[in-house]
Write an enzyme that holds these catalytic residues in place. Sequence first.
Site, short mmCIF file in Angstrom:
data_model
loop_
_atom_site.label_atom_id
_atom_site.label_comp_id
_atom_site.label_asym_id
_atom_site.label_seq_id
_atom_site.Cartn_x
_atom_site.Cartn_y
_atom_site.Cartn_z
N LYS A 1 16.03 -7.86 2.75
CA LYS A 1 14.61 -7.91 2.40
C LYS A 1 14.14 -6.49 2.11
O LYS A 1 13.94 -5.69 3.02
CB LYS A 1 13.79 -8.51 3.54
CG LYS A 1 12.31 -8.72 3.21
CD LYS A 1 11.59 -9.40 4.35
CE LYS A 1 10.14 -9.68 3.98
NZ LYS A 1 9.38 -8.44 3.70
N CYS B 1 -17.56 16.23 10.36
CA CYS B 1 -18.16 17.49 9.92
C CYS B 1 -19.40 17.15 9.12
O CYS B 1 -19.31 16.48 8.09
CB CYS B 1 -17.18 18.28 9.05
SG CYS B 1 -17.94 19.71 8.23
N GLU C 1 20.20 -12.44 2.35
CA GLU C 1 19.94 -11.29 1.48
C GLU C 1 19.14 -10.22 2.23
O GLU C 1 18.41 -10.53 3.16
CB GLU C 1 19.12 -11.72 0.25
CG GLU C 1 19.67 -12.89 -0.50
CD GLU C 1 18.67 -13.42 -1.52
OE1 GLU C 1 17.73 -12.69 -1.88
OE2 GLU C 1 18.84 -14.59 -1.95
N CYS D 1 -14.40 24.43 7.36
CA CYS D 1 -15.59 25.24 7.09
C CYS D 1 -16.24 25.82 8.35
O CYS D 1 -17.20 26.59 8.26
CB CYS D 1 -16.62 24.43 6.30
SG CYS D 1 -17.33 23.05 7.24
N ASP E 1 11.78 -3.42 0.97
CA ASP E 1 10.37 -3.12 1.28
C ASP E 1 9.74 -2.39 0.10
O ASP E 1 9.68 -1.16 0.07
CB ASP E 1 10.30 -2.28 2.55
CG ASP E 1 8.89 -2.24 3.12
OD1 ASP E 1 8.08 -3.10 2.74
OD2 ASP E 1 8.61 -1.37 3.95
N TYR F 1 16.27 -10.62 -7.24
CA TYR F 1 16.79 -11.53 -6.21
C TYR F 1 16.50 -13.02 -6.43
O TYR F 1 16.89 -13.83 -5.60
CB TYR F 1 16.28 -11.13 -4.84
CG TYR F 1 14.77 -11.00 -4.72
CD1 TYR F 1 13.92 -12.09 -4.89
CD2 TYR F 1 14.19 -9.78 -4.42
CE1 TYR F 1 12.56 -11.97 -4.78
CE2 TYR F 1 12.82 -9.64 -4.30
CZ TYR F 1 12.00 -10.74 -4.48
OH TYR F 1 10.65 -10.61 -4.37
N CYS G 1 -15.27 22.24 12.52
CA CYS G 1 -14.51 21.78 11.36
C CYS G 1 -13.40 22.78 11.04
O CYS G 1 -13.68 23.99 10.92
CB CYS G 1 -15.43 21.61 10.15
SG CYS G 1 -14.54 21.18 8.62
#
Length: 671
Positions: free
Chosen positions: A113, A428, A111, A413, A115, A229, A410
């Site tokens: 498989k 940051c 069969e 900012c 995910d 299944y 950053c």
Amino acid sequence: MDEKLRIGQLRKELHTHNYRYYVLNQPTIGDQEFDQMMHELQDLEARHPELYDANSPTQRVGSDLQKEFRQVPHKYPMLSLANTYNEQDIREWYESVRKGLAGEDFEVCCEMKYDGLSISLTYVDGRLMQAVTRGDGVQGDDVTQNVKTIRAIPLVLSAPENPDFPGYPHEFEIRGEILMPWSSFERLNHEREAAGEPLFANPRNAASGTLKSLDSRVVAERQLDAYLYYLQGEELPAEGHYENLKVARSWGFKISDGIRKVKTVDEVLQFIDYWDSERKNLPVATDGIVLKVNSLRQQRSLGYTAKSPRWAIAYKFKAERVCTRLLEVTYQVGRTGAVTPVANMEPVQLAGTTVRRATLNNEDFIRSFDLHIGDAVYVEKGGEIIPKIVGVDIDQRPIIAQPVQFIKRCPECGTPLVRYEGEAAWYCPNDAGCPPQIKGRIEHFIARKAMNIDSLGPETVDEYYRRRLIHNVADLYDIEVQQINGDGSRTKSAQRIVSGIQNSKSVPFERVVFALGIRFVGETSARLLARHFKTMDALMQAGLEELQEVEGIGEVMAKSIIGYFHDDENLRIVERLRNYGLQFSLTQEQTAATGNKLAGLSIVISGVFQYHSRDEYKLLIEQNGGKNVGSISGKTSFILGGENMGPSKLEKAQKLGIKIVDEEEFLQMIK
């Protein structure tokens, strides 16, 4: 026609049309006609509430009334399968089955498989009664209301059209996989990217996150799919697994066409070779092939190891690798201020989806590959997970290519980044003024394991932040219904949000510590800190040495805690939370000195209990001087074992000679 009869007729017809569209992919009516029938049924059901049916087609639209998931023990444990990655292991498994059956002939069912997220569905008299996730294999979450929104899963079974197939038993269980198709996954991530929200790493994560949503309307919107299944029960129609699946298909279940019954190991390997390539054309994610001895009698004869059945094995496909071009590197800022570099690449097909981005982890990772803009990079999805760069073809590097230079400020900012001792990431430090950090801390604060304000979500937080209703976690407690009710059409939703925020004031002190989002302080560390210092004031005043006296608190975390409570903005937020009535100390019950009967003992908890929850037993252990540990080792003093104790833990305990103590013996032990 009588309205009550019409309700029954519409329900039957809509169930049939759902089956033809979502399972057979052979619709016989158009969307408009289907919608008209659905609206008619909704109107009739509204006029006849006495005819409510939990399995009506109208229940697939979802509801926002669900508050939490109930833990349900599995009638049959949901064990994981042993994994293999090569032909030799397949041949060895095949021979082990032959020996286990003393040379008796056997067939193997091959069969796909899939995910996704494992699910167990229970039907009684042909009606879906319960849907439970795998959980820890012994018990899982009851997600029945969410599963009802998945149109590939029948709510009411039909009698088989083929007279050669028997009808369904009075009660049985069927297991399968909840999946998010590639099309739904890409659409969802496109929407999240446009909204500036974090992307799901893969369809499995997206399916899992969706199915665990407390708002089943979200589940309905995201169009999950399902393949079934494995059939279990006392009165199954056939002695063969493959034959049972054929019968289950006749009852209305979506059974994969990627299934074949074979007799030799060479046929098994041919099946694997075929699908290793063909799986890329499937509409859903797969990560391997499952092999099962077909005869249920032979399955029972072969039995189980502590972790998995001897009669089944999973072959995992090798990670697919492709080559593409690195165009640029951008940077994302998380709630803790950690800056993560992201590779932006020329679009390429990989494991069924279009890949444009891959995480680069940190500066050290970039340097390890000596990455240059314009490089030809190799990308993999190990086990179909998030894309990652695994190599560079130096020979294809353009002459003018420039090395990737990690940013100094950053990207959100502009604050200069810092790197803490022992840390691979750059941060940051502008906790109070960096938008992703602010919103991230609020999302962390409302999370289930923190303040558990389940009426809010990331989208709502972003909306309130943009409207300047909230700028920090304390602002949540100032929100009023009229501020978020808009044009007045969302009164119930607004009231629920405000009530959820107010109800969070009863959340225990240890979770309040965790909810503050102090850098490096996780759920376990927060609990240990709360247990040690007992009040927020004591924690705020603790020095470096005193903090490090707490088990698991090192110098870096201790300095982070001190820094947090020396920041004026953080102190203002904490003081506001105190004034709003959040729990700033352990309760009298939690601080009760019940003795040191378990002093020096390391205890593992496993199983389901009758008198107290697992969390309550953890508290009792700590109150009596004991130590909770998660895994069994030679240092484990004993196991507090309940019903359905994990088979792997049971085997390890027996192997190491560790005593298992039941509930009554434990309670007597601590009196």
